[in-house]
Design a protein around this motif. Structure first.
Motif, PDB file in Angstrom:
ATOM      1  N   SER A 506       0.834  -1.205   0.000  1.00  0.00           N
ATOM      2  CA  SER A 506       0.000   0.000   0.000  1.00  0.00           C
ATOM      3  C   SER A 506       0.869   1.255   0.000  1.00  0.00           C
ATOM      4  O   SER A 506       0.596   2.214  -0.729  1.00  0.00           O
ATOM      5  CB  SER A 506      -0.918   0.017   1.226  1.00  0.00           C
ATOM      6  OG  SER A 506      -1.782  -1.086   1.233  1.00  0.00           O
ATOM      7  N   LEU A 507       1.894   1.219   0.825  1.00  0.00           N
ATOM      8  CA  LEU A 507       2.810   2.358   0.921  1.00  0.00           C
ATOM      9  C   LEU A 507       3.521   2.605  -0.408  1.00  0.00           C
ATOM     10  O   LEU A 507       3.575   3.734  -0.902  1.00  0.00           O
ATOM     11  CB  LEU A 507       3.822   2.096   2.034  1.00  0.00           C
ATOM     12  CG  LEU A 507       4.912   3.159   2.231  1.00  0.00           C
ATOM     13  CD1 LEU A 507       4.298   4.497   2.615  1.00  0.00           C
ATOM     14  CD2 LEU A 507       5.921   2.696   3.285  1.00  0.00           C
ATOM     15  N   TYR A 512       3.992   5.756  -5.516  1.00  0.00           N
ATOM     16  CA  TYR A 512       3.954   5.769  -6.979  1.00  0.00           C
ATOM     17  C   TYR A 512       2.896   6.757  -7.468  1.00  0.00           C
ATOM     18  O   TYR A 512       3.129   7.523  -8.408  1.00  0.00           O
ATOM     19  CB  TYR A 512       3.651   4.362  -7.501  1.00  0.00           C
ATOM     20  CG  TYR A 512       3.740   4.224  -9.003  1.00  0.00           C
ATOM     21  CD1 TYR A 512       4.899   3.752  -9.617  1.00  0.00           C
ATOM     22  CD2 TYR A 512       2.660   4.563  -9.826  1.00  0.00           C
ATOM     23  CE1 TYR A 512       4.987   3.631 -10.991  1.00  0.00           C
ATOM     24  CE2 TYR A 512       2.739   4.451 -11.206  1.00  0.00           C
ATOM     25  CZ  TYR A 512       3.901   3.979 -11.782  1.00  0.00           C
ATOM     26  OH  TYR A 512       3.989   3.864 -13.152  1.00  0.00           O
ATOM     27  N   VAL A 513       1.728   6.754  -6.832  1.00  0.00           N
ATOM     28  CA  VAL A 513       0.648   7.668  -7.207  1.00  0.00           C
ATOM     29  C   VAL A 513       1.072   9.120  -6.981  1.00  0.00           C
ATOM     30  O   VAL A 513       0.859   9.987  -7.844  1.00  0.00           O
ATOM     31  CB  VAL A 513      -0.636   7.348  -6.407  1.00  0.00           C
ATOM     32  CG1 VAL A 513      -1.673   8.459  -6.561  1.00  0.00           C
ATOM     33  CG2 VAL A 513      -1.224   6.023  -6.862  1.00  0.00           C
ATOM     34  N   ILE A 514       1.670   9.401  -5.841  1.00  0.00           N
ATOM     35  CA  ILE A 514       2.101  10.767  -5.540  1.00  0.00           C
ATOM     36  C   ILE A 514       3.120  11.246  -6.574  1.00  0.00           C
ATOM     37  O   ILE A 514       3.068  12.389  -7.042  1.00  0.00           O
ATOM     38  CB  ILE A 514       2.669  10.838  -4.103  1.00  0.00           C
ATOM     39  CG1 ILE A 514       1.527  10.657  -3.088  1.00  0.00           C
ATOM     40  CG2 ILE A 514       3.393  12.161  -3.864  1.00  0.00           C
ATOM     41  CD1 ILE A 514       1.991  10.495  -1.654  1.00  0.00           C
ATOM     42  N   LYS A 515       3.996  10.362  -6.988  1.00  0.00           N
ATOM     43  CA  LYS A 515       5.032  10.724  -7.957  1.00  0.00           C
ATOM     44  C   LYS A 515       4.459  10.921  -9.362  1.00  0.00           C
ATOM     45  O   LYS A 515       4.902  11.808 -10.105  1.00  0.00           O
ATOM     46  CB  LYS A 515       6.106   9.621  -7.985  1.00  0.00           C
ATOM     47  CG  LYS A 515       7.246   9.900  -8.954  1.00  0.00           C
ATOM     48  CD  LYS A 515       8.266   8.781  -8.939  1.00  0.00           C
ATOM     49  CE  LYS A 515       9.375   9.029  -9.955  1.00  0.00           C
ATOM     50  NZ  LYS A 515      10.346   7.902 -10.008  1.00  0.00           N
ATOM     51  N   ASN A 516       3.471  10.121  -9.746  1.00  0.00           N
ATOM     52  CA  ASN A 516       3.047  10.072 -11.152  1.00  0.00           C
ATOM     53  C   ASN A 516       1.677  10.672 -11.459  1.00  0.00           C
ATOM     54  O   ASN A 516       1.361  10.887 -12.633  1.00  0.00           O
ATOM     55  CB  ASN A 516       3.050   8.622 -11.631  1.00  0.00           C
ATOM     56  CG  ASN A 516       4.444   8.048 -11.729  1.00  0.00           C
ATOM     57  OD1 ASN A 516       5.187   8.353 -12.655  1.00  0.00           O
ATOM     58  ND2 ASN A 516       4.820   7.228 -10.750  1.00  0.00           N
ATOM     59  N   PHE A 517       0.845  10.942 -10.445  1.00  0.00           N
ATOM     60  CA  PHE A 517      -0.520  11.403 -10.712  1.00  0.00           C
ATOM     61  C   PHE A 517      -0.837  12.758 -10.092  1.00  0.00           C
ATOM     62  O   PHE A 517      -1.943  13.256 -10.235  1.00  0.00           O
ATOM     63  CB  PHE A 517      -1.534  10.383 -10.188  1.00  0.00           C
ATOM     64  CG  PHE A 517      -1.603   9.092 -10.964  1.00  0.00           C
ATOM     65  CD1 PHE A 517      -2.630   8.859 -11.886  1.00  0.00           C
ATOM     66  CD2 PHE A 517      -0.664   8.091 -10.770  1.00  0.00           C
ATOM     67  CE1 PHE A 517      -2.708   7.663 -12.590  1.00  0.00           C
ATOM     68  CE2 PHE A 517      -0.727   6.889 -11.473  1.00  0.00           C
ATOM     69  CZ  PHE A 517      -1.757   6.683 -12.396  1.00  0.00           C
ATOM     70  N   SER A 518       0.079  13.382  -9.398  1.00  0.00           N
ATOM     71  CA  SER A 518      -0.232  14.560  -8.583  1.00  0.00           C
ATOM     72  C   SER A 518      -0.575  15.796  -9.406  1.00  0.00           C
ATOM     73  O   SER A 518       0.060  16.093 -10.419  1.00  0.00           O
ATOM     74  CB  SER A 518       0.961  14.902  -7.683  1.00  0.00           C
ATOM     75  OG  SER A 518       1.053  13.996  -6.618  1.00  0.00           O
ATOM     76  N   ASP A 519      -1.590  16.512  -8.928  1.00  0.00           N
ATOM     77  CA  ASP A 519      -1.887  17.870  -9.381  1.00  0.00           C
ATOM     78  C   ASP A 519      -1.419  18.800  -8.264  1.00  0.00           C
ATOM     79  O   ASP A 519      -2.058  18.897  -7.212  1.00  0.00           O
ATOM     80  CB  ASP A 519      -3.380  18.032  -9.632  1.00  0.00           C
ATOM     81  CG  ASP A 519      -3.749  19.473  -9.968  1.00  0.00           C
ATOM     82  OD1 ASP A 519      -2.859  20.220 -10.418  1.00  0.00           O
ATOM     83  OD2 ASP A 519      -4.925  19.853  -9.778  1.00  0.00           O
ATOM     84  N   THR A 520      -0.311  19.458  -8.492  1.00  0.00           N
ATOM     85  CA  THR A 520       0.312  20.232  -7.413  1.00  0.00           C
ATOM     86  C   THR A 520      -0.547  21.428  -6.998  1.00  0.00           C
ATOM     87  O   THR A 520      -0.468  21.890  -5.856  1.00  0.00           O
ATOM     88  CB  THR A 520       1.708  20.740  -7.845  1.00  0.00           C
ATOM     89  OG1 THR A 520       1.583  21.385  -9.121  1.00  0.00           O
ATOM     90  CG2 THR A 520       2.684  19.575  -7.961  1.00  0.00           C
TER      91      THR A 520
END
Length: 683
Positions: A506-507, A512-520
């Motif tokens: 999960s971690l 991976y999501v934070i690195k690749n999907f984020s809208d800052t």
């Protein structure tokens, strides 16, 4: 020897059952890909995009009416690049063009038919269209594109801008999280729409909304709100009694076309049943109502019998349509009964069965067909027939067994045997919660097998996820909903197995999501990864519908992970997301129920319960069968763990229970009942 199909198009190369259904249409269908989009630009041809799914009744009707017709195909093939899309494989595309259709017409649905410029910008849309109307509109729009292209181009450009604007999330001025008093006000306003007699909302069709009901279950429980508790119980009972639930074989259909949950749209979807297993298992924990337990068990039996692949992945759906006695496709043919059939099969038990399941005007559908529906408590039927409730239930059970055996002789609905990561995540969570609350070891076994299927088949080499699995191959880059639901399920799986592998997965997936999907700008996550820029819009999915939005699930994930890994700053990201969503939740709580549920969790006391020592499994099982939505668990029999909640808490020859808030713990206890009292009290 079978006759060779007269036509075969490019869809024959695809694995989606929906696309393969159209592989022998005379229309020159192609799947969505970069090459086709480039071809459209080079040839300056309009794109015709038709989106549906394998279990969709009206998709089949339009296929028969239009796409199997040679006259229609001639018009489509002459002037358009014709793209067929399985919405379940490509929700990223479906999101955009469904928004376009709703902007153009005020409503949506499938089949979803869109005309777009060669660059993908839409300018016309509709759902089901009859043959002559379809030919007429295609010819008119093609002629307009030739004679006055700027008119279409201008409209499409405005539409594309509008699609971006309606999906933009403005960051509100409020820097506060939603407070308990605001939640109370939202629930009070929301309750004006409740159908307190039949459950759901005061309208038809009626969709089961497990996200909404899960929130209201929690709210009513902690508030001791009798009216909300009664509404939730009424809705869950009426859904379980209704024709929307398959009393013979288990599992729910998508929705009912009427107000009493009677006649469903008969397709059965994995996502509905996964979410409803969770809901009914939680409701059983909160109320100990045996009906809820039985419903969850029958839904799991349906998954095992109908949707479980030998690899332990779960298939997507069963079609609404199947061949009737006259060998014609007919919606609901597999599920409905005629009175003479029931009399012949059930014999002496027919009269009791007919009262129990309303083989009368209340249960009548159409064309001599009945859809089984309950309307009274079992005890009332038992009294009418002067038998005990136990004998009644045994009689009904025997009848259902006979009907199931008879139904097996019928032509079965078509199966969509693709395996979708996000829907498997929803079902996996349901299985873990069913194990937790119903205490059936086989559910944990099934959950672990499904989780290992995901690990072994749906992971990419760089630590991401695939979307789709079919014929032993995994394809399509995963979307945010795939990550969100798998992370959510793995967190639940850790809490019942206490194997830290699932917590660590999960971690890793969250990172991976934070690195690749984020809208800052907003703290939210895009539906597609940031390197994917092939579509006309990057979608932010935030509204909770039948399935909770991918962003709201990720927010729940960050909330739990912040308790397990307080050093990773997940709480900062979570608070940014919640502040971004503040005004949207307050303005429309019905469409943000999963966000509202998280607001409730964040506004009340939230506990971390740690059990460490040789007897931790029994202690956790004793505690976890209680309805404790505001608690996370961590446990081990070892002092060797890097998990912050477990470090430095092991005492040799003892099994201790720590009840903590924000990492601050009470003195450890050894008795589960004492721990439960601490959870239910303030400190």
């Amino acid at each position: 020897m079978a006759e060779s199909p007269k036509y075969t198009n490019k869809l024959i190369e695809e694995s989606s059952p929906y696309l393969l259904q159209h592989a022998h249409n005379p229309v020159n269908w192609v799947a969505w890909n970069d090459e086709v989009l480039q071809q459209a630009k080079e040839e300056q041809k309009l794109i015709l995009i038709s989106i549906g799914y394998a279990a969709c009744h009206w998709c089949h009707v339009m296929e028969h009416e239009c796409f199997e017709d040679e006259e229609v195909a001639k018009v489509m093939n002459s002037n358009f690049i014709n793209i067929k899309i399985d919405r379940e494989e490509r929700p990223d595309i479906d999101h955009i063009y469904m928004d376009a259709l709703q902007m153009m017409t005020g409503s949506g649905g499938w089949p979803l038919n869109i005309l777009a410029l060669p660059n993908g910008k839409p300018f016309w849309g509709a759902t089901f269209v009859k043959k002559q109307e379809w030919i007429q509109v295609l010819n008119q729009l093609q002629q307009l594109y030739v004679k006055d292209p700027n008119k279409i181009i201008d409209y499409a450009n405005n539409m594309a801008q509008g699609l971006t604007e309606i999906n933009s999330i403005s960051i509100g001025e409020s820097q506060n999280l939603i407070q308990k008093i605001e939640i109370d006000k939202m629930v009070a306003d929301w309750s004006n729409f409740f159908d307190t007699f039949l459950g759901g909302y005061k309208r038809a069709p009626k969709f089961m909304m497990p996200v909404n009901l899960n929130f209201l279950l929690h709210y009513g429980y902690v508030q001791k709100d009798t009216r909300i508790n009664e509404y939730v119980n009424t809705t869950l009972t009426r859904m379980a009694w209704g024709g929307i639930f398959d009393h013979v074989g288990g599992g729910f259909s998508r929705y009912s076309v009427d107000t009493k949950w009677h006649v469903p749209h008969f397709e059965k979807m994995l996502y509905d049943n996964g979410l409803l297993i969770s809901l009914y298992a939680n409701a059983y924990a909160a109320t100990k109502n045996i009906l809820y337990k039985n419903v969850a068990e029958k839904c799991i039996s349906f998954l095992e019998e109908e949707l479980l692949d030998k690899s332990n992945g779960l298939y997507s759906s069963l079609d609404a349509d199947s061949l009737n006695a006259n060998n014609h496709l007919e919606e609901g043919a597999f599920y409905v009964w005629q009175k003479h059939e029931l009399i012949e099969i059930l014999k002496d038990d027919y009269l009791i069965f007919a009262d129990y399941f309303n083989i009368n005007s209340y249960g009548f559908w159409e064309e001599n067909n009945y859809v089984l529906i309950r309307d009274h408590e079992a005890i009332e039927i038992a009294k009418k027939h002067s038998i005990s409730e136990a004998i009644l239930k045994q009689t009904i059970n025997n009848c259902l067994i006979k009907l199931k055996a008879e139904r097996e002789k019928r032509n079965r609905p078509r199966l969509d045997d693709k395996i979708l990561t996000s829907w498997n995540g929803l079902a996996l969570k349901g299985l873990t919660e069913a194990y937790r609350y119903l205490e059936n070891e086989t559910y944990l076994d099934l959950a672990l097998k499904n989780a290992h299927f995901i690990l072994n088949n749906m992971m990419t080499k760089d630590g991401g996820l695939y979307r789709n699995h079919k014929n032993g191959k995994s394809t399509i880059e995963g979307f945010l909903e795939d990550y969100a639901s798998v992370i959510n399920a793995f967190l639940e799986l850790y809490e019942v197995s206490f194997d830290e592998k699932w917590l660590n997965q999960s971690l890793q997936l969250t990172e991976y999501v934070i690195k690749n999907f984020s809208d800052t700008d907003t703290g939210l996550f895009f539906f597609t990864p940031n390197h994917n820029d092939h579509l006309i819009r990057k979608t932010l999915e935030v509204a909770d519908n039948v399935i909770p939005s991918s962003n709201s699930i990720m927010a729940h994930n960050l909330h739990k992970l912040s308790k397990y890994f307080p050093e990773n700053h997940f709480e900062i990201r979570l608070h940014q997301m919640m502040k971004t969503m503040n005004s949207s939740i307050l303005e429309n709580p019905q469409n943000h129920a999963n966000w509202l549920h998280l607001s409730l969790l964040m506004s009340q006391e939230y506990y971390e319960v740690v059990s460490i020592g040789d007897n931790f499994k029994l202690i956790c099982q004793t505690l976890q069968k209680n309805y404790l939505p505001n608690v996370i668990f961590a446990a081990s029999n070892s002092e060797i763990s890097e998990l912050p909640l477990l470090m430095n808490r092991y005492v040799k020859n003892k099994t201790l229970i720590y009840v903590c808030k924000h990492g601050t713990c009470q003195m450890p206890v050894e008795d589960p009942n004492t721990a439960l009292k601490l959870i239910n009290s303030e400190f």
